[in-house]
Design a protein around this motif. Structure first.
Motif, short mmCIF file in Angstrom:
data_model
loop_
_atom_site.label_atom_id
_atom_site.label_comp_id
_atom_site.label_asym_id
_atom_site.label_seq_id
_atom_site.Cartn_x
_atom_site.Cartn_y
_atom_site.Cartn_z
N GLN A 1 46.39 45.46 3.70
CA GLN A 1 45.28 46.38 3.97
C GLN A 1 45.78 47.70 4.57
O GLN A 1 45.26 48.77 4.27
CB GLN A 1 44.28 45.73 4.92
N ALA B 1 35.59 49.28 -1.03
CA ALA B 1 36.62 48.29 -1.38
C ALA B 1 37.18 47.57 -0.17
O ALA B 1 37.32 46.34 -0.17
CB ALA B 1 37.75 48.98 -2.14
N ALA C 1 33.16 45.10 0.19
CA ALA C 1 33.56 43.95 -0.63
C ALA C 1 34.38 42.96 0.18
O ALA C 1 34.26 41.73 0.00
CB ALA C 1 34.34 44.43 -1.86
N HIS C 2 35.23 43.48 1.06
CA HIS C 2 36.10 42.59 1.85
C HIS C 2 35.29 41.65 2.74
O HIS C 2 35.65 40.48 2.91
CB HIS C 2 37.06 43.42 2.69
N THR D 1 33.46 44.35 -6.12
CA THR D 1 33.27 42.98 -5.60
C THR D 1 33.76 41.94 -6.59
O THR D 1 34.33 40.91 -6.20
CB THR D 1 31.79 42.73 -5.26
N SER E 1 37.50 41.94 -6.35
CA SER E 1 37.87 41.40 -5.03
C SER E 1 37.70 39.89 -5.00
O SER E 1 38.47 39.18 -4.33
CB SER E 1 37.02 42.05 -3.94
N THR F 1 40.58 36.96 -4.13
CA THR F 1 40.45 35.95 -3.08
C THR F 1 41.25 34.68 -3.39
O THR F 1 41.77 34.04 -2.48
CB THR F 1 38.96 35.58 -2.88
N HIS G 1 40.04 50.52 -8.26
CA HIS G 1 40.32 49.16 -8.73
C HIS G 1 41.82 48.86 -8.70
O HIS G 1 42.24 47.70 -8.52
CB HIS G 1 39.79 48.95 -10.14
N ILE H 1 43.14 47.07 -5.64
CA ILE H 1 42.89 45.63 -5.62
C ILE H 1 43.85 44.91 -6.56
O ILE H 1 44.39 43.85 -6.23
CB ILE H 1 41.43 45.34 -6.03
#
Length: 554
Positions: free
Chosen positions: A278, A307, A311-312, A389, A392, A396, A443, A446
């Motif tokens: 991050q 982002a 989304a996080h 999202t 993201s 995950t 994007h 990510i």
């Protein structure tokens, strides 16, 4: 002893270990999910009270600019202590040396009090530099927010020692409860502060954000009070527990301190892995976007906020499964290592990865399927937010896998392998950051993270296999089956969602929530049926899944 008795004993030990893993993961997962849900749900009134959409997005981005470096300093201040202390305490408890465990706790409190103070001061002093190099419209505002967060570092390290000590007794409930309590108190304080500052007194956005971040200290205070009560109530640190020690092992104060530090340093580096990624985004996104796009500073701040913050917050709900399993696995693996149970360790590696994937793959793919209504519920309808999202959500899976396998291999005394894996993964992310952002814009940030943590996870799994060989073929087959079932569920979920779109406007928050609930229910039913009908759940979870399948007559 006959072979039948040996096999029965082995099955009993395996069942007991699996039961502890499931029970501990259940407690920690429940706490993490509740905490993450609170951490995501508060954003609805929080942003509404901040002002219009542009103001609210800017406030959320400012909040995240403070929280990302805070997360790194928090990792430094705690130095991976919950896991390190849990590993040490579990090791000495397994050989009956409860007195040493108590001394480890005392020395840990002393060390963490110092590291907390040092980290708080350093973060306070570096705040202007961090803010000036972050995607925020005002460096002065960023400095104020970061400095407000530094206060929490004075308390949280000693709280982490206490959590780790309790976890070392393979008791996860108190840590889980304290985590939920911390979040509840924090969210109440945040919302009350924002409402008073913005709605009652018409104060500034930066003051409202600063008081929100100060809530971290208030929440930690409540959590620490509860944990101290638990230690006193359960008498984990009393002389009665230490009196059970055979005192066959003598460890000096310096040895204890050195042991904590040596154990903790790898945990801090690995535990900060996601935060490091991050920070790479926070320090590189702004200059890269300025060089490859015509975005204004405000647009860069907003897209970064969507982002890195919006989304996080949503994916952290799913990622909590991985974090919970990682925490639970530390004392179990440490205990197996102390007993030199290599077969048990091999099974634990394989079972833990399978259990993680059984949950996190369908959860992540399912979140991607409902990203549009889900984002609408929390932040208002936004096509860009929906797309971010979705990506993201896929990320995950790789973050969760990294979290679990890295902690497990360190618990098996292979810290260098975990750190090498993180190092190679972050190098890959750095190399890909510019070209991917250039081609895919936000994007790409990510995507570089997905590739980076994918490389890290594969490197660490290979090292785990070298430590204690386990059935990679079995793991691959079950991973494929889990993915197939998850995709079947996703296709059905998207079909139901699109059908509901014919009658329900997704732009309405309440109706979007209805869509999310209906689609999520259908998805859980379909996936649950598939893993129970195929008996995949029986093989991964054990007898509890078989019992559920019998009750449901599947």
């Amino acid at each position: 002893m006959s072979n039948e008795m040996i096999n029965k004993k082995t099955r009993h030990v395996e069942s007991d270990t699996q039961s502890k893993m499931l029970s501990g993961s259940a407690w920690m997962s429940a706490a993490s999910i509740i905490s993450r849900l609170l951490g995501a749900l508060y954003i609805v009134p929080w942003m509404a009270w901040m002002g219009d959409k542009t103001t609210a997005d800017a406030a959320n981005a400012l909040y995240n600019v403070g929280y990302t470096p805070y997360a790194l300093f928090l990792s430094i201040a705690t130095a991976g202590v919950p896991s390190a202390i849990a590993k040490q305490v579990s090791h000495y408890n397994s050989i009956g040396e409860y007195g040493i465990s108590r001394d480890i706790y005392k020395r840990g409190l002393q060390v963490m009090s110092i590291t907390g103070l040092v980290s708080a001061v350093v973060m306070f002093l570096l705040a202007p530099f961090i803010a000036a190099n972050s995607p925020t419209a005002s460096a002065a505002d960023g400095t104020q927010v970061i400095r407000t967060l530094s206060v929490a570092l004075l308390l949280i390290p000693t709280m982490s020692v206490t959590r780790g000590y309790i976890q070392g007794y393979q008791t996860m409930a108190p840590s889980a409860i304290s985590q939920v309590l911390e979040q509840i108190v924090r969210v109440i304080f945040m919302l009350a502060s924002v409402f008073l500052i913005r709605q009652v007194f018409d104060g500034s956005v930066v003051d409202a954000v600063s008081m929100s971040t100060f809530g971290a200290f208030v929440g930690a205070l409540a959590s620490m009070a509860y944990l101290v009560y638990v230690v006193w109530k359960k008498q984990l640190s009393t002389k009665e527990a230490a009196a059970q020690s055979p005192n066959n092992v003598t460890v000096s104060t310096n040895q204890i301190l050195l042991s904590i530090v040596k154990t903790a340093i790898p945990f801090i580096i690995i535990g900060a892995g996601i935060t490091i990624a991050q920070l790479i985004d926070q320090f590189t996104y702004d200059p890269i976007m300025k060089s490859v796009s015509d975005y204004t500073p405000l647009q860069i701040q907003r897209t970064y906020g969507v982002a890195a913050a919006n989304a996080h917050k949503l994916i952290m709900i799913v990622l909590s499964f991985g974090s919970s399993m990682a925490i639970t696995s530390v004392p179990l693996i440490s205990s197996l290592m102390a007993k030199k149970d290599h077969k048990g360790l091999s099974r634990q590696f394989n079972n833990s990865i399978q259990l993680l994937l059984l949950i996190i793959i369908p959860a992540s793919i399912g979140m991607a399927a409902v990203a549009e209504p889900l984002y609408t519920v929390f932040y208002q309808h936004d096509d860009f937010g929906t797309s971010i999202t979705q990506w993201s959500s896929i990320m995950t899976i790789f973050l969760g896998l990294y979290t679990v396998v890295s902690i497990m291999i360190m618990s098996a005394n292979r810290p260098r392998a975990a750190m090498n894996g993180l190092f190679f993964g972050m190098i890959i992310k750095l190399i890909l950051q510019y070209p991917l952002i250039d081609y895919f814009q936000t994007h790409g940030m990510i995507m570089s993270t997905i590739v980076g943590f994918g490389v890290s996870s594969l490197f660490i799994i290979r090292a785990m296999y070298e430590t204690e060989p386990f059935d990679l073929g079995l793991l691959a087959r079950r991973t494929l089956l889990i993915t197939i079932f998850s995709l079947i569920m996703a296709v059905a979920a998207v079909g139901i969602k699109e059908f509901m779109y014919l009658f329900i406007p997704v732009s309405d928050r309440f109706l979007a929530l209805l869509i999310v609930l209906v689609v999520a229910f259908v998805g859980v039913v379909i996936y649950g049926y598939l893993i129970l009908k195929s008996k995949l759940a029986d093989k991964v979870v054990g007898s509890k899944a078989a019992s559920l399948r019998n009750k449901l007559k599947i």
